[in-house]
Enzyme design. Sequence first.
Site, PDB file in Angstrom:
ATOM      1  N   ASN A   1      -1.554  50.698  76.829  1.00  0.00           N
ATOM      2  CA  ASN A   1      -0.562  49.989  76.258  1.00  0.00           C
ATOM      3  C   ASN A   1       0.025  49.134  77.624  1.00  0.00           C
ATOM      4  O   ASN A   1       0.220  49.370  78.532  1.00  0.00           O
ATOM      5  CB  ASN A   1       0.458  50.749  75.743  1.00  0.00           C
ATOM      6  CG  ASN A   1       0.904  51.881  76.325  1.00  0.00           C
ATOM      7  OD1 ASN A   1       0.304  52.618  76.983  1.00  0.00           O
ATOM      8  ND2 ASN A   1       2.313  52.198  76.445  1.00  0.00           N
TER       9      ASN A   1
ATOM     10  N   GLU B   1       3.906  47.237  78.197  1.00  0.00           N
ATOM     11  CA  GLU B   1       5.251  46.922  77.655  1.00  0.00           C
ATOM     12  C   GLU B   1       5.714  45.638  78.164  1.00  0.00           C
ATOM     13  O   GLU B   1       5.270  45.024  79.269  1.00  0.00           O
ATOM     14  CB  GLU B   1       6.103  48.262  77.860  1.00  0.00           C
ATOM     15  CG  GLU B   1       5.487  49.297  77.300  1.00  0.00           C
ATOM     16  CD  GLU B   1       6.471  50.539  77.492  1.00  0.00           C
ATOM     17  OE1 GLU B   1       6.308  51.458  76.632  1.00  0.00           O
ATOM     18  OE2 GLU B   1       7.412  50.496  78.352  1.00  0.00           O
TER      19      GLU B   1
ATOM     20  N   CYS C   1       0.036  47.471  72.045  1.00  0.00           N
ATOM     21  CA  CYS C   1      -0.585  48.719  72.055  1.00  0.00           C
ATOM     22  C   CYS C   1      -2.019  48.769  72.617  1.00  0.00           C
ATOM     23  O   CYS C   1      -2.640  47.794  72.692  1.00  0.00           O
ATOM     24  CB  CYS C   1      -0.411  48.955  70.555  1.00  0.00           C
ATOM     25  SG  CYS C   1       0.970  49.091  69.744  1.00  0.00           S
TER      26      CYS C   1
ATOM     27  N   GLU D   1      -4.513  49.954  71.473  1.00  0.00           N
ATOM     28  CA  GLU D   1      -5.722  49.830  70.667  1.00  0.00           C
ATOM     29  C   GLU D   1      -5.925  48.382  70.666  1.00  0.00           C
ATOM     30  O   GLU D   1      -7.254  48.018  70.413  1.00  0.00           O
ATOM     31  CB  GLU D   1      -5.224  50.283  69.130  1.00  0.00           C
ATOM     32  CG  GLU D   1      -5.043  51.700  69.142  1.00  0.00           C
ATOM     33  CD  GLU D   1      -3.620  52.250  69.268  1.00  0.00           C
ATOM     34  OE1 GLU D   1      -3.241  53.232  68.722  1.00  0.00           O
ATOM     35  OE2 GLU D   1      -2.812  51.420  70.024  1.00  0.00           O
TER      36      GLU D   1
ATOM     37  N   CYS E   1      -0.324  53.132  65.386  1.00  0.00           N
ATOM     38  CA  CYS E   1       0.860  52.784  64.734  1.00  0.00           C
ATOM     39  C   CYS E   1       0.661  51.711  63.711  1.00  0.00           C
ATOM     40  O   CYS E   1      -0.762  51.599  63.464  1.00  0.00           O
ATOM     41  CB  CYS E   1       1.780  51.898  65.502  1.00  0.00           C
ATOM     42  SG  CYS E   1       1.245  50.168  66.163  1.00  0.00           S
TER      43      CYS E   1
ATOM     44  N   CYS F   1      -1.613  48.489  64.369  1.00  0.00           N
ATOM     45  CA  CYS F   1      -2.837  48.848  65.042  1.00  0.00           C
ATOM     46  C   CYS F   1      -3.519  49.386  63.892  1.00  0.00           C
ATOM     47  O   CYS F   1      -4.978  49.202  63.791  1.00  0.00           O
ATOM     48  CB  CYS F   1      -2.682  49.938  66.040  1.00  0.00           C
ATOM     49  SG  CYS F   1      -1.999  49.164  67.554  1.00  0.00           S
TER      50      CYS F   1
END
Length: 163
Positions: free
Chosen positions: A62, A64, A73, A75, A112, A115
């Site tokens: 990930n 940010e 993310c 993924e 999430c 994703c």
Amino acid sequence: MKETSIHIPVQIYPDRNALEALDAVLYESARKATAGAYAPYSKFRVGVAIRLENGQIITGSNQENASFPAGICAERVTLSAASALSPGIAVTDLALTYINESGGSNHPISPCGICRQTLSEYEQRFGRSIRLILGGFSGEIYVISRATDLLPFAFSSQELKHH
């Protein structure tokens, strides 16, 4: 009125040592990928490793950004890298793990919503399932045979077609 239920089969392994050899390699690659996470705000570092149909393993983490929600993310980082590095080659397996610097990392987490939608699209795009291997840095590992099991009512390209 009619009612139905949705069943999601999940294989539960007591820990990473119980995984089969190929799954263990992929999971360990995801664990190592957490080191590349940029998570100064959430302190929640996620690592993902995917195996492609040709056996290649690609990892990501990930990333940010102070301008929320501009982060991405692990993924989607990893799937994007696979599309760029090995276009047209299907994803067969995805391992996901995390380190929560503010608490424990001893149970599985799952992707999430965005994703899940992205994984669903990849399954549809390539016409094959993506196995998910989900866990923390310790504790149980969940294996789910199809990413779409996590999003049973996914929005798909079928909705965009003219009928």
